[in-house]
Design an enzyme around this catalytic site. Structure first.
Site, PDB file in Angstrom:
ATOM      1  NE  ARG A 182     -22.326  -2.872   4.270  1.00 33.77           N
ATOM      2  CZ  ARG A 182     -21.410  -3.027   3.361  1.00 33.77           C
ATOM      3  NH1 ARG A 182     -20.575  -3.731   4.249  1.00 33.77           N
ATOM      4  NH2 ARG A 182     -21.789  -3.149   2.289  1.00 33.77           N
TER       5      ARG A 182
ATOM      6  CD  GLU B 179     -18.949  -0.988   9.100  1.00 32.93           C
ATOM      7  OE1 GLU B 179     -19.805  -2.201   8.416  1.00 32.93           O
ATOM      8  OE2 GLU B 179     -18.098  -0.473   8.890  1.00 32.93           O
TER       9      GLU B 179
ATOM     10  CE  LYS C  36      -3.943   1.696   2.486  1.00 32.05           C
ATOM     11  NZ  LYS C  36      -5.309   1.414   2.784  1.00 32.05           N
TER      12      LYS C  36
HETATM   13  C1  LIG Z   1     -18.961  -1.069   4.907  1.00 35.01           C
HETATM   14  C2  LIG Z   1     -18.041   0.464   5.272  1.00 35.01           C
HETATM   15  N1  LIG Z   1     -16.919   0.376   6.167  1.00 35.01           N
HETATM   16  C3  LIG Z   1     -16.039   1.239   6.471  1.00 35.01           C
HETATM   17  C4  LIG Z   1     -16.134   2.054   5.110  1.00 35.01           C
HETATM   18  C5  LIG Z   1     -14.559   2.675   5.377  1.00 35.01           C
HETATM   19  N2  LIG Z   1     -13.308   2.045   4.990  1.00 35.01           N
HETATM   20  C6  LIG Z   1     -12.815   2.368   3.395  1.00 35.01           C
HETATM   21  S1  LIG Z   1     -11.446   1.426   2.734  1.00 35.01           S
HETATM   22  C7  LIG Z   1     -11.529   0.853   4.025  1.00 35.01           C
HETATM   23  C8  LIG Z   1     -10.162  -0.291   3.880  1.00 35.01           C
HETATM   24  C9  LIG Z   1     -10.324  -1.536   2.895  1.00 35.01           C
HETATM   25  O1  LIG Z   1      -8.926  -2.620   3.294  1.00 35.01           O
HETATM   26  P1  LIG Z   1      -8.504  -2.967   1.658  1.00 35.01           P
HETATM   27  O2  LIG Z   1      -9.853  -3.385   1.540  1.00 35.01           O
HETATM   28  O3  LIG Z   1      -7.524  -3.954   2.021  1.00 35.01           O
HETATM   29  O4  LIG Z   1      -8.282  -2.086   0.813  1.00 35.01           O
HETATM   30  P2  LIG Z   1      -6.796  -0.796   0.632  1.00 35.01           P
HETATM   31  O5  LIG Z   1      -7.447   0.171   0.744  1.00 35.01           O
HETATM   32  O6  LIG Z   1      -5.637  -1.389   1.666  1.00 35.01           O
HETATM   33  O7  LIG Z   1      -6.527  -1.439  -1.096  1.00 35.01           O
HETATM   34  C10 LIG Z   1     -12.559   1.161   5.191  1.00 35.01           C
HETATM   35  C11 LIG Z   1     -12.357   0.737   6.656  1.00 35.01           C
HETATM   36  C12 LIG Z   1     -16.038   1.802   3.679  1.00 35.01           C
HETATM   37  N3  LIG Z   1     -15.393   2.160   3.223  1.00 35.01           N
HETATM   38  N4  LIG Z   1     -17.547   1.340   3.951  1.00 35.01           N
END
Ligand SMILES: Cc1ncc(C[n+]2csc(CCOP(=O)(O)OP(=O)(O)O)c2C)c(N)n1
Length: 634
Positions: free
Chosen positions: A394, A366, A281
């Protein structure tokens, strides 16, 4: 940007040599960095998927082949490669490109995302519809290891794994959610990555794949065998194999030639396939590599110096929530804090540091967070669950069925309530009052400023019932200066007296109401301004006083949809009294609100002070002079 300028469609990639593709990756990384430094946005996730996105578009034929991006925050490279490079400078700005996949923007954006863990279900649906229609193309879901902590992803993995639907899952494993990833699956992926197989993997798989000639049944047969050999070569992926997937990986997600050859061969496999791609990342920019969580989502910044936090005049609601909760937890050992993968965004890092044993990051889960809190509460704890308004959507049934029905003392700290701006329609927190207001046993509070948030938290932790406190992103400039007082009951607060109308404002709209009142006073109209800090229950005593005083116009102000929100609860109350009161509800209209800055959006929706003042004048049959209605008036 010599190469990038030649890419106007994903098909243009196919004319490039392997060396050129590597050069292109470098150019794209620079392009993303320079643009996001100007517009703000999701930087680290996009820098991490440059090679993966190029490889996907090189090997597959979008939009015939369908690529679904989980969460969608990592779709920038995809947008750049699918004819949106020249608009990229408009990213996340009003009227410009969205920071997430949007079907209205491009045929290559197959499915819209924003909330996590939906991609596998969507891709599986698309794939099964393809099969029912007798069509022939590939369907892929690109999901991060963070998104893989969400329950929906497991529901879909389970469904897809038991049938032979052709579906390719690309697991983009960078060990990070926004914060470092958590949970047993994250530990399992880490075990795979650290296995000695991974170290030799590249050489061995590359050799095996390159030894295959391209085309024909013979190839398919070999690939089937190879599929099995992967299993034994890399025993670690066996969990996915047992779930019914062909597991391929882990693969170095920054080795373009390897990625391309793996994807080319994966195209030949039958049934559900999971390719485990390991990426870094923030790759390619020293600041984001060193601190990917800080660079997950950024405001505009100076590339040379990196993101420098400039403390504003006030602390944000999130920071205050985290700090105050930490303080209260020092005195009360039963207080516990829960986040769904957002310890930083919800301000809970100080709590996590001071009380690691009483802090729970449950992943992007959640629904689980809320029912887990119900379990903690039933066994004597005082859980505070901090979740953004739009993500809490959700967990509706968990709030209703598990918490409120049993009247459990769970505190929902609902952050980012109201318009959030640049993240757009998937993230606007404008539905919570409507999806919570009708749930029995639930008290709903909304502070006018951060010190009122503190008092609300004090109050809530002393009660033995479910309470939701909803507060906006950032802080409010005007109301922050106003005094607040400990909450002893659930009454509203009169901030200004006035005889001509009553402005009943919720949370962040209190500031707007005060500014609108100032404009109105300049027009000779004197509104009373009320901080309606308890959305449920309503302050009936105060309303009855207004009714007795024969105040004939009530204007409700909320940053929630008017349908089913605070205003409609006032309508219901007033209707019951057959009073001669006109109630005008001002809030978010019945449509999804796209991206733009919060102030631009409010202006458009006529929810800024001037817009509200003009609307009120028109309700009163008065005309405002342009000069007086202008921004300068306040
Ligand atoms: C239901 C929900 N909860 C929280 C988020 C906030 N959120 C956006 S990206 C993320 C992390 C995602 O991690 P990953 O899938 O590993 O992607 P990366 O950014 O590491 O590439 C979070 C918690 C969201 N988009 N949707």
């Amino acid at each position: 940007m010599a190469l990038l300028e030649q890419i106007n469609d994903p098909r243009d990639l196919k004319a490039l040599s392997p060396k050129q593709l590597i050069l292109l990756a470098k150019e794209i990384r620079q392009f993303v960095l320079e643009h996001v430094a100007t517009t703000g946005g999701h930087l680290a996730s996009n820098l991490g998927v440059v090679e993966l996105t190029i490889a996907l578009h090189y090997v597959y034929n979008s939009p015939i082949d369908k690529i679904v991006w989980d969460v969608g925050h990592q779709c920038y490279v995809h947008k750049i490669l699918t004819s949106r490079r020249d608009q990229f400078f408009t990213l996340r700005q009003k009227g410009g490109l969205s920071g997430f996949p949007k079907r209205s923007e491009s045929v290559h954006d197959i499915f819209e995302t924003g909330h996590s863990s939906t991609s596998l279900s969507a891709a599986l649906g698309i794939a099964r519809a393809r099969d029912m229609k007798g069509e022939d193309y590939h369907v892929l879901a690109v999901i991060g290891d963070g998104a893989l902590t969400g329950g929906m992803a497991y529901e879909a993995l389970n469904d897809a794994g038991h049938q032979d639907t052709n579906l390719t899952v690309i697991l983009n494993d960078n060990e990070m959610s926004i914060a470092p990833n958590v949970g047993a699956m994250a530990a399992y992926l880490s075990k795979i990555r650290s296995s000695p197989h991974y170290k030799n993997m590249k050489r061995r798989v590359d050799k095996a794949l390159r030894s295959l000639p391209v085309g024909g049944d013979w190839l398919a047969d070999k690939v089937e065998k190879l599929k099995n050999s992967f299993k034994y070569l890399l025993v670690s992926g066996v969990l996915f194999e047992e779930l019914g997937y062909t597991y391929i990986g882990p693969v170095d997600g920054h080795d373009l030639p390897l990625l391309i050859s793996i994807l080319n061969r994966a195209k030949q496999t039958q049934g559900p396939t999971l390719i485990h791609v390991v990426t870094k990342k923030g790759k390619g920019y020293s600041f984001s590599e060193a601190n990917p969580a800080r660079y997950h989502g950024v405001s505009p910044f100076d590339i040379r110096r990196g993101c420098v936090s400039r403390p504003g005049p006030y602390k944000s609601y999130s920071v205050v929530l985290g700090q105050h909760l930490t303080k209260l937890a020092q005195k009360d050992p039963s207080i516990v804090a829960i986040t769904a993968a957002m310890p930083d965004g919800t301000g809970l890092i100080p709590f996590q540091k001071q009380f690691p044993d009483r802090f729970f990051d449950v992943g992007i889960a959640e629904q689980h967070a809320v029912t887990f809190a119900a379990g903690l509460a039933i066994n004597g704890m005082k859980p505070v669950v901090a979740i953004y308004s739009s993500f809490l959507q959700r967990a509706y049934d968990q709030i209703l069925h598990d918490v409120c029905r049993q009247n459990l003392p769970v505190i929902l700290a609902i952050d980012h309530a109201g318009l959030v701006g640049e993240d757009g329609d998937t993230h606007q927190g404008v539905f919570d009052l409507s999806y919570l207001r009708h749930i029995p046993n639930l008290t709903i509070l909304a502070p006018k400023n951060t010190s009122e948030l503190r008092y609300m938290l004090d109050y809530s932790l002393q009660q033995n019932r479910p309470i939701a406190i909803r507060y906006p992103k950032g802080y409010s400039k005007v109301t922050e200066k106003l005094p607040s007082f400990p909450l002893t009951d659930l009454s509203w607060e009169i901030l200004e007296n006035g005889r001509d109308l009553v402005l009943l404002a919720v949370g962040s709209m209190v500031e707007t109401a005060l500014l609108a009142a100032k404009i109105l006073k300049g027009q000779g109209i004197h509104p009373a301004v009320v901080n309606a800090r308890t959305v449920k229950p309503l302050d009936q005593e105060m309303m009855n006083r207004f009714l007795q005083d024969r105040c004939q116009l009530w204007v409700t102000l909320e940053d929630n949809v008017t349908e089913g929100g605070f205003g409609s609860s006032i309508d219901e109350y007033v209707m019951g009294y057959e009073a001669r009161v006109k109630v005008v509800n001002m809030g978010i209209p019945d449509r999804f609100i796209a991206h733009g800055s919060v102030s631009e959006l409010r202006k458009d929706l006529k929810l800024d002070p001037a817009g509200i003042a003009v609307r009120i004048c028109s309700v009163l049959g008065r005309e405002m002079t342009c000069e007086k209605s202008s921004e300068r008036a306040y």
